[in-house]
Design a protein around this motif. Structure first.
Motif, PDB file in Angstrom:
ATOM      1  N   LEU A 241      50.083 -16.566 -21.016  1.00 13.24           N
ATOM      2  CA  LEU A 241      49.331 -17.473 -21.889  1.00 13.24           C
ATOM      3  C   LEU A 241      50.166 -18.723 -22.090  1.00 13.24           C
ATOM      4  N   LEU A 242      49.556 -19.909 -21.879  1.00 17.69           N
ATOM      5  CA  LEU A 242      50.247 -21.165 -22.185  1.00 17.69           C
ATOM      6  C   LEU A 242      49.491 -21.881 -23.291  1.00 17.69           C
ATOM      7  N   VAL A 243      50.236 -22.345 -24.299  1.00 18.72           N
ATOM      8  CA  VAL A 243      49.671 -23.242 -25.304  1.00 18.72           C
ATOM      9  C   VAL A 243      50.524 -24.499 -25.266  1.00 18.72           C
ATOM     10  N   VAL A 244      49.886 -25.649 -25.035  1.00 18.30           N
ATOM     11  CA  VAL A 244      50.658 -26.881 -24.833  1.00 18.30           C
ATOM     12  C   VAL A 244      50.037 -28.029 -25.621  1.00 18.30           C
ATOM     13  N   GLU A 245      50.916 -28.797 -26.257  1.00 17.27           N
ATOM     14  CA  GLU A 245      50.496 -30.011 -26.957  1.00 17.27           C
ATOM     15  C   GLU A 245      50.279 -31.080 -25.890  1.00 17.27           C
ATOM     16  N   ASP A 246      49.087 -31.654 -25.836  1.00 15.78           N
ATOM     17  CA  ASP A 246      48.772 -32.567 -24.733  1.00 15.78           C
ATOM     18  C   ASP A 246      49.799 -33.700 -24.611  1.00 15.78           C
ATOM     19  N   ALA A 247      50.274 -34.201 -25.747  1.00 11.01           N
ATOM     20  CA  ALA A 247      51.202 -35.329 -25.711  1.00 11.01           C
ATOM     21  C   ALA A 247      52.543 -34.947 -25.086  1.00 11.01           C
ATOM     22  N   LYS A 248      52.840 -33.661 -25.019  1.00 14.56           N
ATOM     23  CA  LYS A 248      54.099 -33.201 -24.439  1.00 14.56           C
ATOM     24  C   LYS A 248      53.868 -32.501 -23.094  1.00 14.56           C
ATOM     25  N   ALA A 249      52.690 -32.737 -22.515  1.00 18.85           N
ATOM     26  CA  ALA A 249      52.272 -31.935 -21.358  1.00 18.85           C
ATOM     27  C   ALA A 249      53.201 -32.088 -20.152  1.00 18.85           C
ATOM     28  N   GLN A 250      53.886 -33.232 -20.043  1.00 14.83           N
ATOM     29  CA  GLN A 250      54.794 -33.409 -18.900  1.00 14.83           C
ATOM     30  C   GLN A 250      55.911 -32.370 -18.915  1.00 14.83           C
ATOM     31  N   GLU A 251      56.239 -31.873 -20.117  1.00 16.30           N
ATOM     32  CA  GLU A 251      57.376 -30.950 -20.226  1.00 16.30           C
ATOM     33  C   GLU A 251      57.067 -29.545 -19.719  1.00 16.30           C
ATOM     34  N   VAL A 252      55.821 -29.323 -19.340  1.00 16.69           N
ATOM     35  CA  VAL A 252      55.502 -28.031 -18.717  1.00 16.69           C
ATOM     36  C   VAL A 252      56.383 -27.830 -17.474  1.00 16.69           C
ATOM     37  N   ALA A 253      56.648 -28.940 -16.768  1.00 16.77           N
ATOM     38  CA  ALA A 253      57.487 -28.846 -15.566  1.00 16.77           C
ATOM     39  C   ALA A 253      58.877 -28.289 -15.897  1.00 16.77           C
ATOM     40  N   SER A 254      59.457 -28.707 -17.025  1.00 13.76           N
ATOM     41  CA  SER A 254      60.785 -28.212 -17.410  1.00 13.76           C
ATOM     42  C   SER A 254      60.732 -26.713 -17.667  1.00 13.76           C
ATOM     43  N   LEU A 255      59.660 -26.298 -18.294  1.00 17.39           N
ATOM     44  CA  LEU A 255      59.524 -24.870 -18.578  1.00 17.39           C
ATOM     45  C   LEU A 255      59.390 -24.076 -17.274  1.00 17.39           C
ATOM     46  N   VAL A 256      58.596 -24.592 -16.363  1.00 13.53           N
ATOM     47  CA  VAL A 256      58.392 -23.879 -15.099  1.00 13.53           C
ATOM     48  C   VAL A 256      59.718 -23.751 -14.337  1.00 13.53           C
ATOM     49  N   LYS A 257      60.533 -24.793 -14.440  1.00 13.04           N
ATOM     50  CA  LYS A 257      61.849 -24.733 -13.785  1.00 13.04           C
ATOM     51  C   LYS A 257      62.685 -23.570 -14.304  1.00 13.04           C
ATOM     52  N   ARG A 258      62.482 -23.201 -15.559  1.00 12.08           N
ATOM     53  CA  ARG A 258      63.282 -22.146 -16.175  1.00 12.08           C
ATOM     54  C   ARG A 258      62.699 -20.747 -15.962  1.00 12.08           C
ATOM     55  N   LEU A 259      61.507 -20.663 -15.357  1.00  9.93           N
ATOM     56  CA  LEU A 259      60.861 -19.350 -15.224  1.00  9.93           C
ATOM     57  C   LEU A 259      61.755 -18.350 -14.491  1.00  9.93           C
ATOM     58  N   GLU A 260      62.303 -18.809 -13.362  1.00  6.18           N
ATOM     59  CA  GLU A 260      63.113 -17.917 -12.525  1.00  6.18           C
ATOM     60  C   GLU A 260      64.293 -17.361 -13.326  1.00  6.18           C
ATOM     61  N   SER A 261      65.050 -18.258 -13.954  1.00  8.28           N
ATOM     62  CA  SER A 261      66.257 -17.813 -14.658  1.00  8.28           C
ATOM     63  C   SER A 261      65.920 -16.975 -15.883  1.00  8.28           C
ATOM     64  N   ALA A 262      64.699 -17.154 -16.410  1.00  8.94           N
ATOM     65  CA  ALA A 262      64.295 -16.371 -17.578  1.00  8.94           C
ATOM     66  C   ALA A 262      63.733 -15.006 -17.168  1.00  8.94           C
ATOM     67  N   GLY A 263      63.723 -14.755 -15.854  1.00 12.70           N
ATOM     68  CA  GLY A 263      63.260 -13.451 -15.398  1.00 12.70           C
ATOM     69  C   GLY A 263      61.769 -13.394 -15.136  1.00 12.70           C
ATOM     70  N   PHE A 264      61.124 -14.585 -15.069  1.00 10.68           N
ATOM     71  CA  PHE A 264      59.681 -14.614 -14.838  1.00 10.68           C
ATOM     72  C   PHE A 264      59.327 -15.372 -13.571  1.00 10.68           C
ATOM     73  N   GLY A 265      60.180 -15.213 -12.561  1.00  9.83           N
ATOM     74  CA  GLY A 265      59.957 -15.902 -11.287  1.00  9.83           C
ATOM     75  C   GLY A 265      58.599 -15.569 -10.682  1.00  9.83           C
ATOM     76  N   SER A 266      58.108 -14.369 -10.955  1.00 15.27           N
ATOM     77  CA  SER A 266      56.835 -13.964 -10.352  1.00 15.27           C
ATOM     78  C   SER A 266      55.665 -14.751 -10.922  1.00 15.27           C
ATOM     79  N   LEU A 267      55.872 -15.425 -12.058  1.00 17.54           N
ATOM     80  CA  LEU A 267      54.789 -16.207 -12.658  1.00 17.54           C
ATOM     81  C   LEU A 267      54.722 -17.625 -12.118  1.00 17.54           C
ATOM     82  N   ALA A 268      55.745 -18.038 -11.349  1.00 19.09           N
ATOM     83  CA  ALA A 268      55.851 -19.442 -10.928  1.00 19.09           C
ATOM     84  C   ALA A 268      54.757 -19.823  -9.933  1.00 19.09           C
TER      85      ALA A 268
END
Lengths: 373, 373
Positions: free
Chosen positions: B346-373
């Motif tokens: 589930l993603l909940v994102v503030e539209d004004a900060k939507a560009q930062e989704v990319a930063s979060l996706v970059k961290r998926l692998e290291s956070a143990g959620f590489g399969s979600l990328a």
């Protein structure tokens, strides 16, 4: 304790708390939830806070539908009275008062909501001791909360310090209590601001401490059908359940809150006093209140507070997440938002608008989602 | 069309678009999604927009991993070239250009991103016709978007109108094109504001129209290994796939964007022109862009836009919901928030900060959620 009268806590546990939907449901009301993050439900926290003060087993009055869930949580540590239907607080408290007076003549009862958060309990106990001392004098004693904001979500109690030199006034002052001139229902924000500014008003937390006999006699005067019925029901009850006749009697009782039935009319007679509270109190009314609690716990402006087991990844978020699923939740931005991820529904709510959850819940049925209520 | 050269659209379809995660995934990139709510994917919309202009079957260049999904969406309406690995846009376009030139000598190719939203298509066609006319003159022609805000999310094109009286300058002007003095990569907001104020700058939408032969000859000069390889790969390819030798050659290509490889150096030689666009364009870069599109569609400030089949109940919300599940979603308050409810996250994102989704996706692998990328 220096009181000579037995003290018996009464916990009316009714109402589902629609503003905390979908955590709270009709079938699983707010008081059964662990909202304070203590590992125990609000009801069990309330019971554990009161037990050290009790002279006899505390009494919980709850809806028949919740009896089993309550029993599962509290075990033998409370006696449960099962209401055949919801009748607001006065019938529940009157029934418990009649039972207390029957079994422990001269008992003082203290009625406390099942779903409030109070810390630290030592300060709460001090307030209750003072209220008991005032109840010994024959007052309906309440505990008032020092307002920290001009909230329009609470009722207010107006107090004054009598400078009378008679023995009773002196005793009241020495118990740490003030006289109550009136109760005011939830005011608008402007009025609330005036109240707070005046310094004379406290929040009404629905805490009432009174001799059971005093309560019943006041009802004899104000609502005689209620006290008559309460005495019959106190004899009728077996294992917390009413007989068919008792149920019939219950169904004819007037559904009314103790505030309107007793506190307001007694205040106008000078028979109500208030003990100013020195503890932190929150009625955890909505997700905004939960977020405020969480942020004071964390002492952190930013960050995500997770209640449950869901893994959460976030970027610059100030939010609160409730989920018992293992599905990951990602948050980006957001400042003051609560997310409730349950098996059958997802709620996303702006904390500042959290009171409006109730309006949404009202529409569930007509929108075809009555089963989610 | 008045051009005598065959026109062949080329659609490089690469990149997953991490800022639209979790709608877009590595395995299911942005161009395969129906983000415009047209009932078709962005790729299919792009193809359908270009097909009426085409002299031969359009070419889609995509990653081998996406070949099947692309084929499922486009059927016989495009020819698919499968890249053994991602090498940015220049190798993909060079390969397609060499193939076009080999099969249709004298062809003009037009390269357009697979994942942009453009309306109305009639105005888009006008822009492409002008660009084709300019390409006939030997230019690398691009189409520039009139900036509607000082965005720092786009590159800019600086244009000038030559007042030269020679035949070529007159032909360029009559094609509706301006000369390009330079390309500027994503500037900071302050610089972008100056650009917009000057009136000389347009957004770079990555649209390039050029004779295939001109493109290959420019590469012969600037990146000879690239054009040599492109000609070999155009011969090597069978059914869109490279042989083992072709693959080996591909793996040695320099990964570079057409902007850096060709557009910028050719601009400094005066060989690039730009056609000002008269259509609406959006690169649908993030959830904020999607919300802006939705609100201009709806012409409504408030309200919830639902993409998918989930039932949504709301109170005073301005939000966008993406969900294909039947689980109800309740929203209270919220002003400019997007909710993406997928089976596994589930993603909940503030539209004004939507560009930062990319930063979060970059961290998926290291956070143990590489399969979600």
């Amino acid at each position: 304790m220096t009181t000579s009268s037995p003290f018996i806590p009464v916990i009316p546990a009714g109402g589902s708390g629609t503003r905390l939907w979908p955590l709270s449901r009709k079938s699983h009301p707010k008081f059964l939830l662990d909202l304070a993050g203590s590992g125990r439900s609000l009801l069990v926290d309330t019971l554990e806070r009161l037990t050290p003060l009790s002279s006899a087993t505390p009494i919980i009055v709850t809806g028949r539908a919740h009896r089993e869930a309550v029993a599962d949580q509290v075990g033998d540590s409370a006696r449960i009275l099962a209401e055949p239907s919801g009748k607001n607080s006065m019938p529940a408290i009157a029934w418990a008062a009649a039972l207390a007076e029957r079994e422990h003549p001269g008992a003082i009862i203290g009625s406390f909501a099942a779903d409030h958060v109070i810390t630290p309990k030592e300060d709460f106990w001090k307030g209750v001791y003072s209220a008991i001392a005032a109840a010994e004098l024959g007052y309906l004693a309440t505990i008032g909360i020092e307002p920290t904001s001009p909230s329009s979500a609470f009722g207010y109690i107006e107090a004054y310090s009598s400078d009378a030199a008679d023995e009773e006034a002196i005793a009241l002052r020495s118990a740490g209590a003030l006289s109550v001139s009136r109760f005011v229902e939830k005011p608008d924000r402007e009025t609330a601001a005036e109240f707070v500014k005046s310094g004379r008003f406290m929040w009404n937390a629905g805490m009432f401490v009174v001799k059971a006999r005093v309560l019943l006699e006041a009802l004899d005067d104000l609502h005689p059908a209620m006290s008559d019925a309460a005495r019959v029901l106190a004899e009728d009850v077996t294992n917390g359940e009413l007989s068919a006749e008792g149920e019939e009697l219950w169904e004819h009782l007037e559904p009314i809150a103790i505030d309107h039935a007793l506190a307001e009319p007694l205040a106008s007679r000078g028979a109500v006093c208030v003990v100013p509270a020195s503890f932190d109190w929150d009625d955890v009314g909505d997700f905004g209140a939960l977020s405020r609690m969480a942020s004071s716990d964390d002492d952190a402006e930013m960050g995500v507070h997770v209640v449950g087991s869901a893994p959460v990844l976030s970027e610059a978020s100030r939010a609160r997440v409730y989920s018992d699923s293992s599905r990951p939740i990602a948050l980006v931005g957001l400042n003051g938002v609560s997310i409730v991820d349950t098996g059958d529904v997802l709620l996303v709510v702006e904390d500042a608008k959290a009171q409006e959850v109730a309006s949404l819940v009202k529409r569930l049925e007509s929108a075809g989602f009555g089963s989610l209520a």
